[in-house]
Design a protein around this motif. Sequence first.
Motif, PDB file in Angstrom:
ATOM      1  N   GLY A 126      19.397 -23.608  -0.953  1.00  0.00           N
ATOM      2  CA  GLY A 126      18.644 -22.791   0.000  1.00  0.00           C
ATOM      3  C   GLY A 126      17.728 -21.800  -0.683  1.00  0.00           C
ATOM      4  N   ILE A 127      18.130 -21.318  -1.860  1.00  0.00           N
ATOM      5  CA  ILE A 127      17.272 -20.399  -2.616  1.00  0.00           C
ATOM      6  C   ILE A 127      15.954 -21.079  -2.943  1.00  0.00           C
ATOM      7  N   LEU A 128      16.039 -22.302  -3.481  1.00  0.00           N
ATOM      8  CA  LEU A 128      14.837 -23.061  -3.845  1.00  0.00           C
ATOM      9  C   LEU A 128      13.972 -23.336  -2.624  1.00  0.00           C
ATOM     10  N   PHE A 129      14.599 -23.766  -1.529  1.00  0.00           N
ATOM     11  CA  PHE A 129      13.836 -24.135  -0.339  1.00  0.00           C
ATOM     12  C   PHE A 129      13.160 -22.921   0.286  1.00  0.00           C
ATOM     13  N   GLN A 130      13.877 -21.817   0.421  1.00  0.00           N
ATOM     14  CA  GLN A 130      13.305 -20.637   1.065  1.00  0.00           C
ATOM     15  C   GLN A 130      12.143 -20.070   0.254  1.00  0.00           C
ATOM     16  N   VAL A 131      12.323 -19.980  -1.052  1.00  0.00           N
ATOM     17  CA  VAL A 131      11.239 -19.460  -1.900  1.00  0.00           C
ATOM     18  C   VAL A 131      10.021 -20.372  -1.808  1.00  0.00           C
ATOM     19  N   ALA A 132      10.237 -21.686  -1.862  1.00  0.00           N
ATOM     20  CA  ALA A 132       9.115 -22.629  -1.811  1.00  0.00           C
ATOM     21  C   ALA A 132       8.416 -22.585  -0.456  1.00  0.00           C
ATOM     22  N   ILE A 133       9.190 -22.541   0.617  1.00  0.00           N
ATOM     23  CA  ILE A 133       8.589 -22.517   1.959  1.00  0.00           C
ATOM     24  C   ILE A 133       7.773 -21.247   2.160  1.00  0.00           C
ATOM     25  N   GLN A 134       8.335 -20.103   1.767  1.00  0.00           N
ATOM     26  CA  GLN A 134       7.619 -18.843   1.936  1.00  0.00           C
ATOM     27  C   GLN A 134       6.407 -18.744   1.012  1.00  0.00           C
ATOM     28  N   LYS A 135       6.465 -19.433  -0.119  1.00  0.00           N
ATOM     29  CA  LYS A 135       5.375 -19.376  -1.091  1.00  0.00           C
ATOM     30  C   LYS A 135       4.223 -20.301  -0.724  1.00  0.00           C
ATOM     31  N   PHE A 136       4.549 -21.522  -0.300  1.00  0.00           N
ATOM     32  CA  PHE A 136       3.513 -22.536  -0.142  1.00  0.00           C
ATOM     33  C   PHE A 136       3.132 -22.830   1.309  1.00  0.00           C
ATOM     34  N   ALA A 137       3.975 -22.496   2.271  1.00  0.00           N
ATOM     35  CA  ALA A 137       3.637 -22.736   3.680  1.00  0.00           C
ATOM     36  C   ALA A 137       2.859 -21.549   4.225  1.00  0.00           C
ATOM     37  N   GLN A 138       1.647 -21.364   3.707  1.00  0.00           N
ATOM     38  CA  GLN A 138       0.803 -20.246   4.106  1.00  0.00           C
ATOM     39  C   GLN A 138      -0.550 -20.752   4.585  1.00  0.00           C
ATOM     40  N   PRO A 139      -1.066 -20.192   5.709  1.00  0.00           N
ATOM     41  CA  PRO A 139      -0.386 -19.244   6.594  1.00  0.00           C
ATOM     42  C   PRO A 139       0.834 -19.906   7.243  1.00  0.00           C
ATOM     43  N   THR A 141       3.131 -21.625   9.403  1.00  0.00           N
ATOM     44  CA  THR A 141       3.211 -22.358  10.663  1.00  0.00           C
ATOM     45  C   THR A 141       4.382 -23.327  10.565  1.00  0.00           C
ATOM     46  N   LEU A 142       4.903 -23.739  11.706  1.00  0.00           N
ATOM     47  CA  LEU A 142       6.031 -24.659  11.710  1.00  0.00           C
ATOM     48  C   LEU A 142       5.673 -25.968  11.021  1.00  0.00           C
ATOM     49  N   ALA A 143       4.473 -26.463  11.282  1.00  0.00           N
ATOM     50  CA  ALA A 143       4.060 -27.734  10.693  1.00  0.00           C
ATOM     51  C   ALA A 143       4.055 -27.654   9.163  1.00  0.00           C
ATOM     52  N   LYS A 144       3.512 -26.578   8.625  1.00  0.00           N
ATOM     53  CA  LYS A 144       3.454 -26.431   7.170  1.00  0.00           C
ATOM     54  C   LYS A 144       4.851 -26.266   6.582  1.00  0.00           C
ATOM     55  N   ARG A 145       5.694 -25.513   7.278  1.00  0.00           N
ATOM     56  CA  ARG A 145       7.069 -25.349   6.781  1.00  0.00           C
ATOM     57  C   ARG A 145       7.805 -26.686   6.770  1.00  0.00           C
ATOM     58  N   MET A 146       7.588 -27.505   7.803  1.00  0.00           N
ATOM     59  CA  MET A 146       8.238 -28.811   7.867  1.00  0.00           C
ATOM     60  C   MET A 146       7.749 -29.726   6.749  1.00  0.00           C
ATOM     61  N   VAL A 147       6.458 -29.672   6.438  1.00  0.00           N
ATOM     62  CA  VAL A 147       5.912 -30.505   5.365  1.00  0.00           C
ATOM     63  C   VAL A 147       6.517 -30.096   4.028  1.00  0.00           C
ATOM     64  N   VAL A 148       6.525 -28.795   3.751  1.00  0.00           N
ATOM     65  CA  VAL A 148       7.092 -28.315   2.484  1.00  0.00           C
ATOM     66  C   VAL A 148       8.577 -28.655   2.409  1.00  0.00           C
ATOM     67  N   GLY A 149       9.301 -28.448   3.504  1.00  0.00           N
ATOM     68  CA  GLY A 149      10.724 -28.762   3.517  1.00  0.00           C
ATOM     69  C   GLY A 149      10.995 -30.237   3.306  1.00  0.00           C
ATOM     70  N   SER A 150      10.164 -31.099   3.896  1.00  0.00           N
ATOM     71  CA  SER A 150      10.349 -32.549   3.749  1.00  0.00           C
ATOM     72  C   SER A 150      10.071 -33.012   2.326  1.00  0.00           C
ATOM     73  N   VAL A 151       8.963 -32.566   1.767  1.00  0.00           N
ATOM     74  CA  VAL A 151       8.596 -32.961   0.401  1.00  0.00           C
ATOM     75  C   VAL A 151       9.660 -32.490  -0.588  1.00  0.00           C
ATOM     76  N   LEU A 152      10.101 -31.258  -0.431  1.00  0.00           N
ATOM     77  CA  LEU A 152      11.100 -30.720  -1.346  1.00  0.00           C
ATOM     78  C   LEU A 152      12.443 -31.433  -1.189  1.00  0.00           C
ATOM     79  N   ALA A 153      12.798 -31.784   0.052  1.00  0.00           N
ATOM     80  CA  ALA A 153      14.068 -32.489   0.289  1.00  0.00           C
ATOM     81  C   ALA A 153      14.082 -33.846  -0.407  1.00  0.00           C
ATOM     82  N   ILE A 154      12.996 -34.593  -0.285  1.00  0.00           N
ATOM     83  CA  ILE A 154      12.923 -35.901  -0.934  1.00  0.00           C
ATOM     84  C   ILE A 154      12.931 -35.749  -2.459  1.00  0.00           C
ATOM     85  N   ALA A 155      12.233 -34.715  -2.956  1.00  0.00           N
ATOM     86  CA  ALA A 155      12.201 -34.478  -4.397  1.00  0.00           C
ATOM     87  C   ALA A 155      13.593 -34.133  -4.929  1.00  0.00           C
TER      88      ALA A 155
END
Length: 221
Positions: A126-139, A141-155
């Motif tokens: 969760g540390i990795l996911f939260q930092v990445a989502i808050q860092k890269f899902a800017q501005p 939005t739910l869509a951007k957070r979902m994309v970052v979360g999906s890419v990171l989950a598969i990685a």
Amino acid sequence: MDHNTVPTKQQEFEELKLRVAQLERELSEAQSEVPWKPTEFYAAYYATTGFLLGGVAALIALLVNMLGAPLAGRHPLELIRVYLTFPLGEKALQLATAGAKNQAVDDNLLLIFGCCLYMGTGMVLGILFQVAIQKFAQPPTLAKRMVVGSVLAIAVWAVAFYGILSWLQPMLFGGNWIVDPNHLPIWVAVGTHLIFGWAMALLAPLGEYTPYRRVGDTSST
């Protein structure tokens, strides 16, 4: 200048000095009351909130898996069984079955331990996911957070399963049960990671940093 006015001027000067000192104190107090806010990305805060939210996201992923496993004819905690093959080896696959009743420790206790260990792993991720989502899902939005979360989950799935566990588990325990699709189908492994990533994306706003503001404070933050 009339010598008689010197005392008056001196008094006025002293009063002005006192007034300046008072204003300096008031300015210093006002500046000290300005709420602190980070000047850069607040990674430490997001790491802390990610640790907490990661446990919740892991619980969500586990519950979804527990509900779906019986539909595929599997034990509700089949995921935990496979997960526990890392410390316990092949015997973990027989936990809570008729063929595994001679354990020194009760099977149900081992499965509970596995659930706790699974959630603990989720808290770390969760540390990795939260930092990445808050860092890269800017501005944000739910869509951007979902994309970052999906890419990171598969990685995370690819690196953990095929970059680490595919050789580490055989070396330590003599088997490769976690990456064996007969025990844990690829779609289940990927889906579980995606559910975790999506849960983190949905929960991320709960861990956003908001500067503290006192009631009635209208100053800019």
